[in-house]
Enzyme design. Structure first.
Site, PDB file in Angstrom:
ATOM      1  N   ASP A 115      11.736   1.975   2.119  1.00 56.93           N
ATOM      2  CA  ASP A 115      10.613   1.406   2.614  1.00 56.93           C
ATOM      3  C   ASP A 115      10.438  -0.101   1.996  1.00 56.93           C
ATOM      4  OD1 ASP A 115       7.795   1.187   3.125  1.00 56.93           O
ATOM      5  OD2 ASP A 115       7.395   2.940   2.363  1.00 56.93           O
ATOM      6  N   TRP A 116       9.639  -0.862   2.693  1.00 57.55           N
ATOM      7  CA  TRP A 116       9.622  -2.380   2.316  1.00 57.55           C
ATOM      8  C   TRP A 116       9.283  -2.692   1.076  1.00 57.55           C
ATOM      9  CZ3 TRP A 116      11.279  -0.753   6.643  1.00 57.55           C
ATOM     10  CH2 TRP A 116      11.998  -1.419   7.580  1.00 57.55           C
TER      11      TRP A 116
END
Length: 743
Positions: free
Chosen positions: A242-243
């Site tokens: 995930d970012w």
């Protein structure tokens, strides 16, 4: 099979040849972001970067490569698809396939390689801000829909990136929260849908979650990524963070995290960029760890026809096509749930309505442009009011009133919510060994004080403006042939990045609904929202219709159901409690905390909790009414080789309208050797029947459907013995019962 095996062997040889020809710098470039939505490629060897896009409800608008600012082009509007909560309410695997197909086609049409969808986390608490992106509180239903969705996406030469792995159950402190989960709960509740997506859906990529599980971040978790995902399930695709989900170089390098993405533009400073390269040069980390990551990425690229001899055959995709809009409409129609319909209040007869009064801001609210990373630039979005007006035409007067006040949240065009979240990310202990919890708690306390102060200010504004709006709405309701209230939630409340503070309707809607029902007992109460709400007035209402965020065709589907062109067939994929305190997390207080939470309810999430505690919800899991009646009969059970159970029964449409019924099969161990939920969903089918027609339904319960996870043996066990088989229209509306014996 032999030809497929030969093809795979040839692909693996080509992958090894490419890796041998790469420099360390080239390999490193492939395993981290070089733009906000793109990882690096190796131009010298004809290897492009991997381009991704957010996509829970459609392909997200185009951003600049290094800033969270929309590019400003007018070529990135797309089909706005029903949210996963809406999709799950159809209980229809074919609709899941169609929505996956549309999303994959549009992603490829926009030039994407990976679409960051579907979101399949289990809904542990109705307060989670991202619940609208997820499917259900039940792993069986989630898995049954996730598999065809993934297949639909990937047949377009786009990788589905199934998220968020795993147990992403809250937004509060989402970057650092540590969840204590016992192994049985993890394997029985939070992992099955991901396992199905990998083994049955053949997902090409998985997204690691932000949270920690038992002390270790998911994106650096060897047990989660190496032991379970790759070892036990055989996953050989790409794991993408995930970012901002990677925190430490060594830990990320030495587990199966393949591509690190983040929200910052300092791409060379990502943990798996220069810091990893320097660690390899110092001899602290083996270059083979990078080879393994590149190998997984290249394998995905071959499958997507990004490289290799099949490159010329890669599908081009398309977006905003008429058939995409038609499929979105069909899903929206099947997603809406008739919660209550006393005295056949619905459907309305349009020929008898000369004046229709529509009250409530969600009648006109646009939802496609909010919710965090779920936001998209929709080609169009038909709101409920437009749907009603388009349906009725000019011979019916349709009068709209706001009803309640919603404070304006002005949108700016120089940045978005993700840009605002950067400071939050910098305030975590990324790269640090120790978390300064006292300082973070103090910062959180101050932020919370400011947030609560703003809420109180907004409440005062709402209350003042509602005085006049309420009077106008009540007066208008008195003098109409029919009244429809359209309320609920919006993405100021349902959104990534924060959780709801309670389960109550915002903007004083409860008071307005009470006042309206006092003068119009026949008022149709309808909602658009992403999570359950308390309905203290529900016994006074004759008809209640619920819609999740149902996409671009919401208004048309809404009108067709209100006026009977479409017979509602949606069923709840989650429990609607009477009040939040009835929920497991409401009772144990283990939700929305900073630092550490313990999932002490274990398996007793959703309807399992309500069953065990003997708590009656407002509307139970699997509930949903129809304009016709269905009769169940003639259940027969046949144990096959003492392991599987085949069941057959008959469903008849005993009413006067064509309709679809979702038949649900639950199992209940009669004398379990270990603690087990009172009953669990194990099979379902959606059956469409003409008036007076019957159909025999045959379903197979496999041995694993009777199994539980034994932590000592570390495997699923199906004990011999008697099991009650329950067939019904919901988890509470059981129509048929039988007993099956496993040997």
């Amino acid at each position: 099979m032999k030809s497929e095996s030969k093809k795979n062997k040839k692909m693996e040889k080509e992958i090894e040849k490419l890796i041998q020809n790469m420099t360390l710098d080239e390999k490193i470039s492939m395993i981290h972001g070089v733009e906000l939505f793109k990882s690096g490629g190796v131009e010298r060897l004809g290897i492009p970067g991997v381009v991704s896009s957010d996509g829970p409800m459609g392909v997200r608008a185009q951003f600049m490569s290094d800033r969270w600012i929309a590019s400003g082009n007018n070529d990135d509007s797309v089909s706005y698809l029903p949210s996963n909560s809406a999709l799950a309410s159809t209980w229809n695997p074919y609709r899941a396939y169609e929505m996956g197909h549309v999303l994959g086609t549009e992603a490829r049409g926009r030039g994407k390689d990976v679409i960051l969808a579907p979101g399949i986390n289990i809904k542990r608490s109705p307060l989670c801000g991202r619940n609208f992106e997820y499917m259900s509180e039940d792993p069986k239903l989630t898995a049954a829909l996730a598999v065809p969705f993934v297949k639909g996406v990937q047949e377009n030469d786009v990788a589905a990136c199934v998220k968020h792995f795993a147990a992403n159950v809250q937004e509060t402190d989402r970057l650092m929260v540590d969840e204590e989960i016992d192994e049985r709960t993890l394997y029985e509740l939070y992992l099955p849908a991901f396992k199905a997506a990998v083994q049955e859906g053949n997902a090409y990529s998985i997204m690691g979650a932000y949270n920690k599980i038992n002390g270790v971040h998911c994106c650096e978790n060897k047990n989660l990524l190496d032991v379970i995902l790759r070892g036990e399930w055989g996953f050989d695709g790409t794991v993408i963070s995930d970012w901002g989900g990677v925190h430490k170089t060594r830990e990320a390098a030495q587990c199966s995290m393949d591509i690190e993405m983040s929200v910052f533009a300092d791409f060379d400073d990502y943990k798996m960029a220069n810091p990893l390269k320097e660690a390899i040069r110092r001899g602290e980390i083996s270059e083979k760890t990078v080879d393994a990551k590149v190998r997984n990425i290249l394998r995905m690229m071959f499958r997507l026809k990004m490289i290799g001899k099949d490159k010329a055959e890669r599908k081009a995709g398309s977006y905003n096509t008429p058939d995409h809009r038609e499929m979105a409409l069909r899903t929206a129609e099947e997603s809406m749930i008739l919660l209550k319909n006393d005295k056949h209040t619905l459907p309305l007869n349009p020929s008898k309505i000369k004046k229709l009064v529509v009250i409530g801001q969600n009648a006109v609210k646009i939802h496609s442009d909010g919710g965090g990373s779920a936001e998209i630039k929709a080609l169009y979005e038909i709101c409920p009011l437009m749907g009603l007006k388009c349906y009725l035409g000019g011979n019916t007067e349709v009068k709209y009133l706001k009803g309640y006040h919603v404070p304006e949240k002005p949108k700016t065009f120089d940045h978005n919510w993700q840009a605002d979240s950067l400071d939050d990310l910098k305030n975590t202990d990324i790269g640090m060994a120790v978390r300064d919890e006292a300082n973070e708690q103090e910062m959180h306390r101050r932020d919370e004080e400011q947030r609560l102060a703003q809420i109180e200010k907004e409440k005062a504004e709402i209350h003042e403006k509602n005085k006049e709006l309420f009077v106008q709405a009540v007066e208008a309701a008195k003098n109409a042939d029919a009244v429809i209230f359209v309320g609920g939630l919006n993405h100021d409340i349902d959104s990534e990045g924060f959780d709801r503070s309670d389960m109550k309707l915002p903007y004083e809607q409860d008071q307005l609904i009470e006042a309206l029902l006092d003068v119009r007992k026949d008022m149709i109460v309808t909602f658009v929202g992403g999570s359950p709400v308390e309905m203290p007035w529900r016994n006074k209402a004759a008809a209640i219709l619920w819609s999740y965020y149902a996409g671009m065709e919401t208004g048309n589907a809404f009108a067709k159901i209100i006026f009977g062109d479409i017979n509602p067939s949606g069923k709840l994929a989650e429990t609607f409690p009477k009040k939040y305190d009835d929920c497991a997390t409401g009772q144990n207080g283990q939700f929305g905390a900073w630092g550490n939470i313990k999932l002490e309810e274990g398996l007793y999430c959703g309807y399992r909790h309500f069953d065990r505690r003997h708590i009656a919800p407002a509307f139970c899991f699997g509930h949903g009414l129809s304009y016709t009646e269905f009769v169940y009969s003639s259940l027969t059970l046949k144990a096959e080789k003492g392991k599987d159970v085949k069941l057959t029964f008959t469903v008849k449409n005993d009413g006067s309208r064509v309709g679809s019924e979702v038949v649900q099969v639950y199992i209940a161990p009669i004398a379990p050797k270990v603690d087990r939920p009172d009953k669990e969903l194990k099979a379902f089918a959606k059956v469409e029947l003409a008036p007076g027609k019957s159909r025999k339904v045959s379903l197979l319960l496999k041995q694993q459907d009777f199994a539980y996870f034994d932590e000592h043996l570390h495997e699923f066990i199906a004990d011999a013995g008697d099991y009650e088989i329950l067939v019904g229209a919901s988890c509470e509306d059981i129509r048929l019962k039988g007993i099956a014996t496993l040997s």
